[in-house]
Design a protein around this motif. Structure first.
Motif, PDB file in Angstrom:
ATOM      1  N   LEU A 180      -8.366  41.474  47.778  1.00 55.79           N
ATOM      2  CA  LEU A 180      -9.456  41.941  48.623  1.00 55.79           C
ATOM      3  C   LEU A 180     -10.218  43.103  48.157  1.00 55.79           C
ATOM      4  O   LEU A 180     -11.373  42.979  48.015  1.00 55.79           O
ATOM      5  CB  LEU A 180      -8.922  42.402  50.109  1.00 55.79           C
ATOM      6  CG  LEU A 180      -8.155  41.520  50.753  1.00 55.79           C
ATOM      7  CD1 LEU A 180      -7.929  42.227  52.334  1.00 55.79           C
ATOM      8  CD2 LEU A 180      -8.654  40.048  50.967  1.00 55.79           C
ATOM      9  N   ARG A 181      -9.639  44.065  47.460  1.00 54.68           N
ATOM     10  CA  ARG A 181     -10.422  45.024  46.632  1.00 54.68           C
ATOM     11  C   ARG A 181     -11.196  44.329  45.357  1.00 54.68           C
ATOM     12  O   ARG A 181     -12.258  44.855  45.407  1.00 54.68           O
ATOM     13  CB  ARG A 181      -9.410  45.984  45.904  1.00 54.68           C
ATOM     14  CG  ARG A 181      -8.792  46.816  46.878  1.00 54.68           C
ATOM     15  CD  ARG A 181      -8.049  48.071  46.407  1.00 54.68           C
ATOM     16  NE  ARG A 181      -6.919  47.685  45.610  1.00 54.68           N
ATOM     17  CZ  ARG A 181      -5.655  47.474  46.077  1.00 54.68           C
ATOM     18  NH1 ARG A 181      -5.340  47.932  47.293  1.00 54.68           N
ATOM     19  NH2 ARG A 181      -4.632  47.251  45.236  1.00 54.68           N
ATOM     20  N   ALA A 182     -10.828  43.431  44.860  1.00 53.01           N
ATOM     21  CA  ALA A 182     -11.541  42.629  43.570  1.00 53.01           C
ATOM     22  C   ALA A 182     -12.658  42.102  44.327  1.00 53.01           C
ATOM     23  O   ALA A 182     -13.827  42.081  43.702  1.00 53.01           O
ATOM     24  CB  ALA A 182     -10.489  41.703  42.968  1.00 53.01           C
ATOM     25  N   ILE A 183     -12.412  41.328  45.439  1.00 54.04           N
ATOM     26  CA  ILE A 183     -13.694  40.717  46.101  1.00 54.04           C
ATOM     27  C   ILE A 183     -14.643  41.795  46.343  1.00 54.04           C
ATOM     28  O   ILE A 183     -15.836  41.365  46.176  1.00 54.04           O
ATOM     29  CB  ILE A 183     -13.307  39.819  47.167  1.00 54.04           C
ATOM     30  CG1 ILE A 183     -12.446  38.639  46.613  1.00 54.04           C
ATOM     31  CG2 ILE A 183     -14.503  39.263  47.860  1.00 54.04           C
ATOM     32  CD1 ILE A 183     -11.729  38.161  47.741  1.00 54.04           C
ATOM     33  N   ARG A 184     -14.207  42.763  46.990  1.00 54.00           N
ATOM     34  CA  ARG A 184     -15.165  43.918  47.521  1.00 54.00           C
ATOM     35  C   ARG A 184     -15.877  44.534  46.488  1.00 54.00           C
ATOM     36  O   ARG A 184     -17.252  44.637  46.337  1.00 54.00           O
ATOM     37  CB  ARG A 184     -14.382  44.864  48.303  1.00 54.00           C
ATOM     38  CG  ARG A 184     -15.359  45.915  48.793  1.00 54.00           C
ATOM     39  CD  ARG A 184     -14.420  47.082  49.471  1.00 54.00           C
ATOM     40  NE  ARG A 184     -15.192  47.938  50.209  1.00 54.00           N
ATOM     41  CZ  ARG A 184     -14.726  49.179  50.959  1.00 54.00           C
ATOM     42  NH1 ARG A 184     -13.199  49.108  51.089  1.00 54.00           N
ATOM     43  NH2 ARG A 184     -15.422  50.023  51.232  1.00 54.00           N
ATOM     44  N   SER A 185     -15.242  44.948  45.441  1.00 51.35           N
ATOM     45  CA  SER A 185     -15.840  45.469  44.210  1.00 51.35           C
ATOM     46  C   SER A 185     -16.683  44.505  43.442  1.00 51.35           C
ATOM     47  O   SER A 185     -17.846  45.044  42.827  1.00 51.35           O
ATOM     48  CB  SER A 185     -14.899  46.186  43.094  1.00 51.35           C
ATOM     49  OG  SER A 185     -13.952  45.143  42.673  1.00 51.35           O
ATOM     50  N   GLY A 186     -16.456  43.238  43.291  1.00 44.76           N
ATOM     51  CA  GLY A 186     -17.322  42.134  42.729  1.00 44.76           C
ATOM     52  C   GLY A 186     -18.635  41.966  43.290  1.00 44.76           C
ATOM     53  O   GLY A 186     -19.457  41.447  42.365  1.00 44.76           O
ATOM     54  N   VAL A 187     -18.476  42.022  44.496  1.00 48.04           N
ATOM     55  CA  VAL A 187     -20.067  41.794  45.214  1.00 48.04           C
ATOM     56  C   VAL A 187     -20.529  43.242  45.733  1.00 48.04           C
ATOM     57  O   VAL A 187     -21.653  43.060  46.409  1.00 48.04           O
ATOM     58  CB  VAL A 187     -19.875  40.840  46.254  1.00 48.04           C
ATOM     59  CG1 VAL A 187     -19.483  39.421  45.775  1.00 48.04           C
ATOM     60  CG2 VAL A 187     -18.743  41.136  47.573  1.00 48.04           C
ATOM     61  N   ASP A 188     -19.934  44.300  45.589  1.00 43.76           N
ATOM     62  CA  ASP A 188     -20.489  45.541  45.858  1.00 43.76           C
ATOM     63  C   ASP A 188     -20.546  45.651  47.405  1.00 43.76           C
ATOM     64  O   ASP A 188     -21.626  46.080  47.996  1.00 43.76           O
ATOM     65  CB  ASP A 188     -21.747  46.071  45.179  1.00 43.76           C
ATOM     66  CG  ASP A 188     -22.152  47.417  45.524  1.00 43.76           C
ATOM     67  OD1 ASP A 188     -21.310  48.044  45.791  1.00 43.76           O
ATOM     68  OD2 ASP A 188     -23.155  47.868  45.440  1.00 43.76           O
ATOM     69  N   LEU A 189     -19.626  45.036  48.371  1.00 48.04           N
ATOM     70  CA  LEU A 189     -19.923  44.796  49.658  1.00 48.04           C
ATOM     71  C   LEU A 189     -19.561  46.208  50.424  1.00 48.04           C
ATOM     72  O   LEU A 189     -18.781  46.924  50.053  1.00 48.04           O
ATOM     73  CB  LEU A 189     -18.692  43.906  50.148  1.00 48.04           C
ATOM     74  CG  LEU A 189     -18.916  43.369  51.483  1.00 48.04           C
ATOM     75  CD1 LEU A 189     -20.298  42.349  51.661  1.00 48.04           C
ATOM     76  CD2 LEU A 189     -17.670  42.595  51.760  1.00 48.04           C
ATOM     77  N   GLY A 190     -20.403  46.353  51.283  1.00 48.95           N
ATOM     78  CA  GLY A 190     -20.307  47.783  52.130  1.00 48.95           C
ATOM     79  C   GLY A 190     -21.032  47.512  53.492  1.00 48.95           C
ATOM     80  O   GLY A 190     -21.292  46.677  54.139  1.00 48.95           O
ATOM     81  N   ARG A 275     -28.303  38.448  49.718  1.00 48.83           N
ATOM     82  CA  ARG A 275     -28.009  39.422  48.593  1.00 48.83           C
ATOM     83  C   ARG A 275     -27.302  38.416  47.707  1.00 48.83           C
ATOM     84  O   ARG A 275     -27.300  38.401  46.630  1.00 48.83           O
ATOM     85  CB  ARG A 275     -27.600  40.732  48.886  1.00 48.83           C
ATOM     86  CG  ARG A 275     -27.509  41.565  47.746  1.00 48.83           C
ATOM     87  CD  ARG A 275     -26.972  42.746  48.285  1.00 48.83           C
ATOM     88  NE  ARG A 275     -25.794  42.902  49.043  1.00 48.83           N
ATOM     89  CZ  ARG A 275     -24.630  43.082  48.315  1.00 48.83           C
ATOM     90  NH1 ARG A 275     -24.653  43.146  46.946  1.00 48.83           N
ATOM     91  NH2 ARG A 275     -23.431  42.973  48.841  1.00 48.83           N
ATOM     92  N   VAL A 276     -25.811  37.820  48.328  1.00 51.93           N
ATOM     93  CA  VAL A 276     -24.961  37.246  47.446  1.00 51.93           C
ATOM     94  C   VAL A 276     -24.561  35.951  48.168  1.00 51.93           C
ATOM     95  O   VAL A 276     -24.064  35.848  49.333  1.00 51.93           O
ATOM     96  CB  VAL A 276     -23.897  38.237  47.453  1.00 51.93           C
ATOM     97  CG1 VAL A 276     -22.711  37.591  46.535  1.00 51.93           C
ATOM     98  CG2 VAL A 276     -23.984  39.724  46.704  1.00 51.93           C
ATOM     99  N   ALA A 277     -25.028  34.902  47.365  1.00 51.72           N
ATOM    100  CA  ALA A 277     -24.446  33.513  47.929  1.00 51.72           C
ATOM    101  C   ALA A 277     -23.478  32.882  46.958  1.00 51.72           C
ATOM    102  O   ALA A 277     -23.785  32.451  46.096  1.00 51.72           O
ATOM    103  CB  ALA A 277     -26.166  32.693  47.793  1.00 51.72           C
ATOM    104  N   LEU A 278     -22.150  33.267  47.435  1.00 49.85           N
ATOM    105  CA  LEU A 278     -21.015  32.757  46.682  1.00 49.85           C
ATOM    106  C   LEU A 278     -21.042  31.207  46.822  1.00 49.85           C
ATOM    107  O   LEU A 278     -21.179  30.695  47.856  1.00 49.85           O
ATOM    108  CB  LEU A 278     -19.872  33.401  47.054  1.00 49.85           C
ATOM    109  CG  LEU A 278     -19.619  35.141  46.857  1.00 49.85           C
ATOM    110  CD1 LEU A 278     -20.299  35.841  48.220  1.00 49.85           C
ATOM    111  CD2 LEU A 278     -18.305  35.344  46.634  1.00 49.85           C
ATOM    112  N   ASN A 279     -20.752  30.824  45.485  1.00 50.98           N
ATOM    113  CA  ASN A 279     -20.486  29.051  45.422  1.00 50.98           C
ATOM    114  C   ASN A 279     -19.296  29.026  44.762  1.00 50.98           C
ATOM    115  O   ASN A 279     -19.223  29.073  43.591  1.00 50.98           O
ATOM    116  CB  ASN A 279     -21.752  28.825  44.638  1.00 50.98           C
ATOM    117  CG  ASN A 279     -21.870  27.151  44.585  1.00 50.98           C
ATOM    118  OD1 ASN A 279     -20.636  26.439  44.984  1.00 50.98           O
ATOM    119  ND2 ASN A 279     -22.757  26.580  44.286  1.00 50.98           N
ATOM    120  N   GLY A 280     -18.121  28.457  45.528  1.00 50.60           N
ATOM    121  CA  GLY A 280     -16.952  28.027  45.186  1.00 50.60           C
ATOM    122  C   GLY A 280     -16.339  27.289  45.980  1.00 50.60           C
ATOM    123  O   GLY A 280     -16.902  26.673  46.806  1.00 50.60           O
TER     124      GLY A 280
END
Length: 539
Positions: A180-190, A275-280
């Protein structure tokens, strides 16, 4: 007591504040601190009826607050939550599949919503187990003194089964929080973000995406998967009007949106806040990405928002992310050298031999990645195709049971995915188990499918290719494509057109084209094609 850095429930307690979670289906909205409070009462009720630390507890819910309430309650007891898949239209053998998961996990108790409890299909699959309605779990003993370790199992996430029977991925509290930390930092979620989620909560992208948003303090809106699939344009209208900024979709979701909104209506949607359209969650197709970006440009969608990623349930979802704001990149490589020599040799995009492979970024925080050949030799240079292998704090310690465990002798997770590194980006080319060999020549099924996917006769770009044999036992490839075309002459013309396109792109002439109706090709809960299941169904 565990600290916020050690367990999932403690981390969510620490993040509670005034973060809100909305459910679009019934208009329910709940604050995270209220959800945490409810989960404590549920934990007391579960403890009172005998749920103990170390138990594996099944969760069978739709996209509703009770799923998260019960997940947190199970976590507080030191038990392990096992999200269970829901029955979907057209999925064969659901009771047997669900029963197999329950037996593999050693589940004795299954918590369900009232709607699920009324289902005869589910009742059949869960016969003999203790099935508990979540509605009545609101009282009991005290859980304040329970000790839960970061190394205790928090979740068993069952894989969606694109190539084999689903496996139970063991994830500790430490694994989950690292992911969860990796996802949060990877998209600068806040807290300034508004997250949209329609993937089912039992699916890894739906579950871990939602938990990440809550930990980051971002307001999150949850839709049911059916609301998106049945009306993509209506969903997009709600997404845009709700001023959402972040949303993960499988590749097919972007195709659905593009097909659902006519070009002359695009400008009526405001997608400038996305802002972020994750595609996976499934292979990322170059033509899907390009077409979506071009189609929705008049709505204010920025190419920099498109965010192709690579992830695994075995790594608590995130493995590679591109840099924020970079936009999609495609590596054009020589198709036959990719298959025959396992080398990604650059060519001009206009070349008939070119295959476009979307760049998926570099490893997220905490993850290490390498490429190794079939003998385990690690690639020492870029553009060598091999198996993707990863390790890091978010990576599972292994599957349930004593069967095959997916690790190398030196502790790297073997993903089964084929890919290469170039310019610091991971590029996925296919699955090792799905590579097709005909008369000694290798073919990626993605190349065969990519040759025909955009044909107007193929319903919603749905097709699948796999190795097969003819009546004489000779090797060939079968291409199955969904279509709504009913006229026999038109179907014959479509089949020939698809065959000609595959031959033109790949040179493959040992090919059978089979046309089927809509929704006939088996897919996973995230929309990923189940190639092995398709082969079993259509041969």
């Amino acid at each position: 007591m565990a600290s916020a850095e050690e367990t999932l429930h403690a981390a969510l307690d620490a993040a509670a504040g005034d973060t809100t979670l909305s459910f679009a289906g019934d208009g329910t909205e709940i604050r995270l601190d209220r959800l945490a409070e409810q989960s404590r009462a549920t934990a007391r009720a579960l403890a009172a009826i005998g749920v103990r630390a170390g138990d594996r507890v099944g969760l069978l819910f739709g996209s509703e607050p009770d799923f998260l309430r019960v997940l947190l309650a199970v976590s507080r007891l030191g038990a392990c939550a096992c999200p269970l898949p829901l029955p979907t239209t057209g999925r064969d053998g659901y009771p047997a599949r669900l029963r197999g998961i329950v037996e593999t996990a050693g589940i004795r108790d299954v918590l369900v919503s009232n709607r699920m409890r009324r289902s005869k299909t589910i009742a059949t699959a869960l016969h003999g187990l203790r099935v508990l309605s979540a509605d009545g779990l609101d009282s009991g003993g005290d859980t304040r003194d329970l000790e839960v370790s970061c190394d205790d199992l928090a979740i068993v996430q069952f894989t969606s089964g694109s190539t084999a029977r689903p496996k139970g991925v063991r994830l500790s509290h430490a694994n989950v929080l690292a992911g969860l930390r990796a996802i949060r930092s990877g998209v600068d979620l806040g807290p300034a973000d508004r997250v949209a989620m329609w993937l089912p909560l039992f699916h890894d992208m739906g579950l871990f995406g939602t938990l990440t948003a809550l930990l980051a303090g971002a307001h999150t809106t949850v839709w049911s998967p059916a609301s998106f699939v049945k009306d993509p344009a209506g969903w997009l209208r709600a997404f845009a009007d709700g001023r959402h900024t972040v949303c993960p979709l499988p590749n097919f979701g972007y195709d659905y949106l593009r097909q659902a909104v006519p070009a002359d209506e695009v400008a009526g949607y405001d997608m400038s806040r996305w802002r972020v359209a994750l595609n996976g969650a499934e292979p990322v197709a170059e033509d899907s990405v390009r077409s979506f970006v071009e189609h929705f440009a008049p709505a204010g969608f920025r190419p920099a928002a498109m965010f192709p990623v690579y992830g695994l349930a075995e790594a608590t979802l995130a493995v590679t992310f591109p840099p924020l704001g970079r936009g999609p990149r495609t590596d054009w490589v020589h198709r036959s050298r990719l298959t025959d020599e396992s080398l990604a040799v650059p060519v001009d995009s206009s070349s008939p031999a070119a295959r476009g492979v979307v760049a998926l970024g570099g490893p997220v925080d905490g993850i290490e990645l390498r490429i190794a050949d079939e003998h385990g030799v690690v690639a020492e240079r870029e553009r060598v195709v091999g198996e993707v292998q990863v390790r890091g704090p978010s990576v599972t310690p292994g599957y349930l049971g004593d069967g095959h465990q997916p690790f190398t002798a030196d502790g790297w997770l073997r993903t089964g995915d084929l890919g290469y590194l170039a310019g610091g980006d991971l590029h996925i080319t296919g699955r090792s188990k799905e590579m097709i060999i005909v008369r000694g020549a290798n073919y990626y099924p993605e190349d065969i499918e990519g040759a025909v996917r955009a044909d107007p006769g193929v319903h919603r770009r749905r097709c699948v290719a796999f190795a097969d044999h003819d009546a004489d036992g000779q090797e060939r490839v079968t291409l199955v494509a969904e279509t709504v075309t009913a006229d026999e002459d038109e179907r014959a013309g479509l089949a020939q057109r698809l065959r000609d396109k595959v031959v033109a792109v790949t040179g493959l002439d040992r090919l059978l084209v089979t046309l089927v109706g809509p929704h006939a090709i088996p897919r996973t809960s995230s929309g990923k094609v189940q190639r092995l299941a398709a082969r079993g169904r259509f041969t």
